[in-house]
Design a protein around this motif. Structure first.
Motif, PDB file in Angstrom:
ATOM      1  N   VAL A 283      81.479   6.243  57.296  1.00  0.00           N
ATOM      2  CA  VAL A 283      82.056   5.012  57.812  1.00  0.00           C
ATOM      3  C   VAL A 283      81.448   4.414  58.393  1.00  0.00           C
ATOM      4  CG1 VAL A 283      83.879   3.348  57.852  1.00  0.00           C
ATOM      5  CG2 VAL A 283      84.040   5.058  56.465  1.00  0.00           C
ATOM      6  N   LYS A 284      80.884   4.801  60.212  1.00  0.00           N
ATOM      7  CA  LYS A 284      80.019   5.062  61.110  1.00  0.00           C
ATOM      8  C   LYS A 284      78.673   4.779  60.541  1.00  0.00           C
ATOM      9  CE  LYS A 284      81.120   3.812  64.155  1.00  0.00           C
ATOM     10  NZ  LYS A 284      81.267   2.305  64.978  1.00  0.00           N
ATOM     11  N   TYR A 285      78.405   5.978  59.623  1.00  0.00           N
ATOM     12  CA  TYR A 285      77.177   5.869  59.266  1.00  0.00           C
ATOM     13  C   TYR A 285      76.834   4.203  58.489  1.00  0.00           C
ATOM     14  CZ  TYR A 285      72.455   7.697  57.893  1.00  0.00           C
ATOM     15  OH  TYR A 285      71.305   7.790  57.370  1.00  0.00           O
ATOM     16  N   LEU A 286      77.345   3.873  57.315  1.00  0.00           N
ATOM     17  CA  LEU A 286      77.627   2.622  56.445  1.00  0.00           C
ATOM     18  C   LEU A 286      77.390   1.649  57.232  1.00  0.00           C
ATOM     19  CD1 LEU A 286      79.965   3.463  53.555  1.00  0.00           C
ATOM     20  CD2 LEU A 286      77.686   3.370  53.265  1.00  0.00           C
ATOM     21  N   GLU A 287      77.898   1.635  58.027  1.00  0.00           N
ATOM     22  CA  GLU A 287      78.411   0.690  59.150  1.00  0.00           C
ATOM     23  C   GLU A 287      76.609   0.382  59.775  1.00  0.00           C
ATOM     24  OE1 GLU A 287      80.467  -1.394  63.398  1.00  0.00           O
ATOM     25  OE2 GLU A 287      81.019   0.102  62.792  1.00  0.00           O
ATOM     26  N   SER A 288      75.880   1.034  60.117  1.00  0.00           N
ATOM     27  CA  SER A 288      75.038   1.659  60.838  1.00  0.00           C
ATOM     28  C   SER A 288      74.300   0.705  60.001  1.00  0.00           C
ATOM     29  CB  SER A 288      75.040   2.586  61.971  1.00  0.00           C
ATOM     30  OG  SER A 288      74.769   3.818  60.728  1.00  0.00           O
TER      31      SER A 288
END
Length: 314
Positions: free
Chosen positions: A259-264
């Protein structure tokens, strides 16, 4: 004291420190990314158990203790995740034995996620005035959509919170020159569209908002999105697939990292869905909730953020 004696003492101190570290096997093995309950650990050679917190490092030979109902999410020095859900005492050295190494780029990213996670928890714990902030938005329709997002495909769903019973809304999609692309009246609080039908240009911003019909004319915030071009889609999709190959879909820690990767990558619609699923699937793990709150506030989704604050759930 002679200079020679000072140098000798200094060298002895250095050797003592190095020998002590080697003797106690103080090699960094894990870092805490999320926890729930009152997880404790024996730090170094200490006999007492100390409370553990997000961002803490675990070294060789140290022990972890979980009571019934506790949860601990770890990232190893190899970039891989580890979840502990069962009560018991665990030796960090034993936990590390069968963990394989992941991509070096993913290791760097997980370090970033851990540091940001600890900061987000601290920020969200202090958001006691968020309720007042939400109430001060009277006359505004709260959206459940990122303030900005890139899209990998033309599947699109706008969503917002109701402004009252029996109210109709007008959804309006406009281009960067403020020309109306699409307009529709609905009584629902969401609208699913296939953007392909509008012939939108790639890599250019489009915005949408809704306003209520009737006397009050409440209006939502403006939300912006961009349909990515084919080359951008391939680059990002390839990178996501590479990350997924190094993650376990059954691990909450790895779901959080994804999820954090998608946000990045500014894929904030996907990150929003991922965060929502994560918090629903793993209720009670505050670190995931606090990071979700921080994401929602960053994307101006304040009403949803308010509902997640622990003070509102007591």
């Amino acid at each position: 004291m002679k200079l020679h004696d000072v140098k000798t003492i200094f060298i002895c101190i250095i050797y003592l420190v190095l020998f002590s570290a080697a003797a106690y096997g103080q090699e960094f093995l894990f870092k805490v990314i999320a926890l729930s309950g009152k997880v404790t650990y024996q730090k170094g050679t200490a006999a007492n158990w100390e409370n553990i917190k997000t961002g803490d490092k675990i070294f060789t030979g140290e022990k972890l203790k979980l009571e019934a109902g506790d949860y601990l999410g770890l990232i190893s020095n190899k970039g891989r995740s580890l979840e502990i859900k069962q009560a018991g005492i665990y030796n960090a050295t034993d936990l590390n034995k069968n963990i394989q190494k992941s991509l070096s780029s993913l290791q760097k990213f997980t370090d970033f996620v851990i540091n940001e996670s600890a900061a987000n928890k601290k920020k969200s714990e202090n958001m006691t005035t968020l309720g007042a902030v939400v109430r001060n938005r009277a006359g505004l329709i709260d959206s459940f959509f990122p303030e900005y997002t890139d899209l990998l495909n033309t599947s699109f769903e706008a969503a917002w919170y109701p402004a009252g019973a029996g109210i109709s809304y007008v959804f309006k999609l406009i281009d960067e020159d403020n020309h109306t692309v699409f307009i529709k009246e609905t009584k629902d609080t969401s609208l699913a569209l296939d953007l392909k039908q509008f012939g939108l240009l790639k890599n250019l911003p489009y915005t949408w908002y809704v306003y209520s019909t009737g006397k009050d004319k409440s209006k939502s915030d403006i939300c912006t999105f961009r349909l990515l071009g084919e080359s951008n889609i391939k680059t990002i999709t390839d990178s996501i697939n590479t990350v997924k190959q190094n993650l376990d879909v059954n691990s909450a820690v790895d779901q959080f990292i994804l999820v954090k990767y998608l946000e990045s990558k500014n894929l904030n619609c996907d990150a929003l869905k991922g965060f929502d699923n994560l918090v629903r699937s793993y209720p009670g793990i505050e670190d995931y909730t606090y990071n979700y709150i921080a994401f929602l506030l960053k994307q101006n989704i304040t009403r949803k953020a308010e509902t997640l604050l622990p003070i509102n759930n007591k």
